[in-house]
Motif scaffolding. Structure first.
Motif, PDB file in Angstrom:
ATOM      1  N   GLY A   1     -25.205  -4.366 -11.807  1.00  0.00           N
ATOM      2  CA  GLY A   1     -23.943  -3.988 -11.183  1.00  0.00           C
ATOM      3  C   GLY A   1     -23.125  -3.068 -12.081  1.00  0.00           C
ATOM      4  N   LEU A   2     -23.127  -3.360 -13.372  1.00  0.00           N
ATOM      5  CA  LEU A   2     -22.424  -2.501 -14.329  1.00  0.00           C
ATOM      6  C   LEU A   2     -23.071  -1.117 -14.397  1.00  0.00           C
ATOM      7  N   PHE A   3     -24.396  -1.093 -14.333  1.00  0.00           N
ATOM      8  CA  PHE A   3     -25.132   0.174 -14.362  1.00  0.00           C
ATOM      9  C   PHE A   3     -24.759   1.031 -13.157  1.00  0.00           C
ATOM     10  N   TYR A   4     -24.645   0.424 -11.989  1.00  0.00           N
ATOM     11  CA  TYR A   4     -24.258   1.157 -10.785  1.00  0.00           C
ATOM     12  C   TYR A   4     -22.895   1.820 -10.981  1.00  0.00           C
ATOM     13  N   GLN A   5     -22.011   1.140 -11.664  1.00  0.00           N
ATOM     14  CA  GLN A   5     -20.666   1.647 -11.867  1.00  0.00           C
ATOM     15  C   GLN A   5     -20.603   2.678 -12.994  1.00  0.00           C
ATOM     16  N   GLU A   6     -21.331   2.458 -14.068  1.00  0.00           N
ATOM     17  CA  GLU A   6     -21.159   3.264 -15.277  1.00  0.00           C
ATOM     18  C   GLU A   6     -22.060   4.483 -15.360  1.00  0.00           C
ATOM     19  N   ASP A   7     -23.257   4.422 -14.789  1.00  0.00           N
ATOM     20  CA  ASP A   7     -24.185   5.544 -14.850  1.00  0.00           C
ATOM     21  C   ASP A   7     -23.760   6.604 -13.821  1.00  0.00           C
ATOM     22  N   THR A   8     -23.580   7.819 -14.266  1.00  0.00           N
ATOM     23  CA  THR A   8     -23.061   8.874 -13.397  1.00  0.00           C
ATOM     24  C   THR A   8     -23.912   9.068 -12.149  1.00  0.00           C
ATOM     25  N   SER A   9     -25.216   9.161 -12.296  1.00  0.00           N
ATOM     26  CA  SER A   9     -26.059   9.413 -11.123  1.00  0.00           C
ATOM     27  C   SER A   9     -26.080   8.210 -10.178  1.00  0.00           C
ATOM     28  N   MET A  10     -26.060   6.996 -10.721  1.00  0.00           N
ATOM     29  CA  MET A  10     -26.028   5.807  -9.867  1.00  0.00           C
ATOM     30  C   MET A  10     -24.682   5.698  -9.148  1.00  0.00           C
ATOM     31  N   ARG A  11     -23.619   6.006  -9.851  1.00  0.00           N
ATOM     32  CA  ARG A  11     -22.286   5.981  -9.234  1.00  0.00           C
ATOM     33  C   ARG A  11     -22.228   6.997  -8.092  1.00  0.00           C
ATOM     34  N   GLU A  12     -22.706   8.203  -8.330  1.00  0.00           N
ATOM     35  CA  GLU A  12     -22.679   9.236  -7.293  1.00  0.00           C
ATOM     36  C   GLU A  12     -23.528   8.828  -6.094  1.00  0.00           C
ATOM     37  N   CYS A  13     -24.697   8.272  -6.348  1.00  0.00           N
ATOM     38  CA  CYS A  13     -25.574   7.834  -5.261  1.00  0.00           C
ATOM     39  C   CYS A  13     -24.878   6.770  -4.412  1.00  0.00           C
ATOM     40  N   HIS A  14     -24.354   5.741  -5.052  1.00  0.00           N
ATOM     41  CA  HIS A  14     -23.701   4.660  -4.315  1.00  0.00           C
ATOM     42  C   HIS A  14     -22.434   5.149  -3.615  1.00  0.00           C
ATOM     43  N   ASN A  15     -21.660   5.952  -4.305  1.00  0.00           N
ATOM     44  CA  ASN A  15     -20.404   6.410  -3.726  1.00  0.00           C
ATOM     45  C   ASN A  15     -20.606   7.435  -2.613  1.00  0.00           C
ATOM     46  N   SER A  16     -21.828   7.908  -2.430  1.00  0.00           N
ATOM     47  CA  SER A  16     -22.094   8.795  -1.289  1.00  0.00           C
ATOM     48  C   SER A  16     -22.003   8.009   0.029  1.00  0.00           C
ATOM     49  N   TYR A  17     -22.129   6.695  -0.036  1.00  0.00           N
ATOM     50  CA  TYR A  17     -21.989   5.839   1.151  1.00  0.00           C
ATOM     51  C   TYR A  17     -20.530   5.474   1.412  1.00  0.00           C
ATOM     52  N   HIS A  18     -19.792   5.255   0.342  1.00  0.00           N
ATOM     53  CA  HIS A  18     -18.354   4.954   0.404  1.00  0.00           C
ATOM     54  C   HIS A  18     -17.810   5.233  -0.993  1.00  0.00           C
ATOM     55  N   SER A  19     -16.642   5.813  -1.072  1.00  0.00           N
ATOM     56  CA  SER A  19     -16.083   6.240  -2.363  1.00  0.00           C
ATOM     57  C   SER A  19     -15.889   5.106  -3.360  1.00  0.00           C
ATOM     58  N   GLN A  20     -15.927   3.853  -2.906  1.00  0.00           N
ATOM     59  CA  GLN A  20     -15.737   2.714  -3.802  1.00  0.00           C
ATOM     60  C   GLN A  20     -16.974   1.827  -3.912  1.00  0.00           C
ATOM     61  N   LEU A  21     -18.110   2.270  -3.373  1.00  0.00           N
ATOM     62  CA  LEU A  21     -19.269   1.377  -3.315  1.00  0.00           C
ATOM     63  C   LEU A  21     -19.761   0.955  -4.695  1.00  0.00           C
TER      64      LEU A  21
END
Length: 135
Positions: A99-119
């Motif tokens: 979960g921390l990786f999803y938030q902190e890694d730039t590419s993972m954050r961008e991927c997840h936030n493409s579904y919703h800006s806060q995902l």
């Protein structure tokens, strides 16, 4: 970081514990990759399709204001955990680290936030709630 484990009780994670979670994820993934020939046993196209479906179900819950500990959110996180478990079975700390990786890694954050800006942040919180309660 603080996550709502219930509306009345909060779980506080210290910096040392968060560091342990991050290193646990890295170690568990590395060990799994080495033991499984880079996850050769996983149908990666199916996994990505399943994540796509899942994130499209979570995004409206974020928009509706659903808390990360809401039963309907936690049911979706249980599905997320089941998808991750196709690769390897993460420990509590390893899953929190994800979960921390999803938030902190730039590419993972961008991927997840493409579904919703806060995902990315929402998944971090929802994964923490799930891990504390169920792993």
């Amino acid at each position: 970081m603080t996550t709502n484990t219930t509306h009345r009780q909060q779980q506080v994670f210290t910096p040392d514990y968060l560091s342990l979670c991050k290193s646990s994820r890295e170690r568990e993934q590395s060990e799994s990759l080495a033991a499984t020939d880079n996850w050769a046993h996983v149908d990666k196209a199916k996994v990505h399709a399943d994540w796509d479906t899942l994130y499209k179900e979570i995004a409206p819950l974020i928009a509706s204001g659903a808390m990360a500990d809401a039963p309907e959110v936690q049911a979706l996180v249980a599905r997320h955990h089941a998808i991750i478990s196709r690769f390897y079975e993460p420990s509590r700390e390893g899953y929190i680290g994800m979960g921390l990786f999803y938030q902190e890694d730039t590419s993972m954050r961008e991927c997840h936030n493409s579904y919703h800006s806060q995902l990315a942040d929402y998944m971090r919180d929802a994964i923490c709630v799930f891990a504390v309660a169920r792993l």
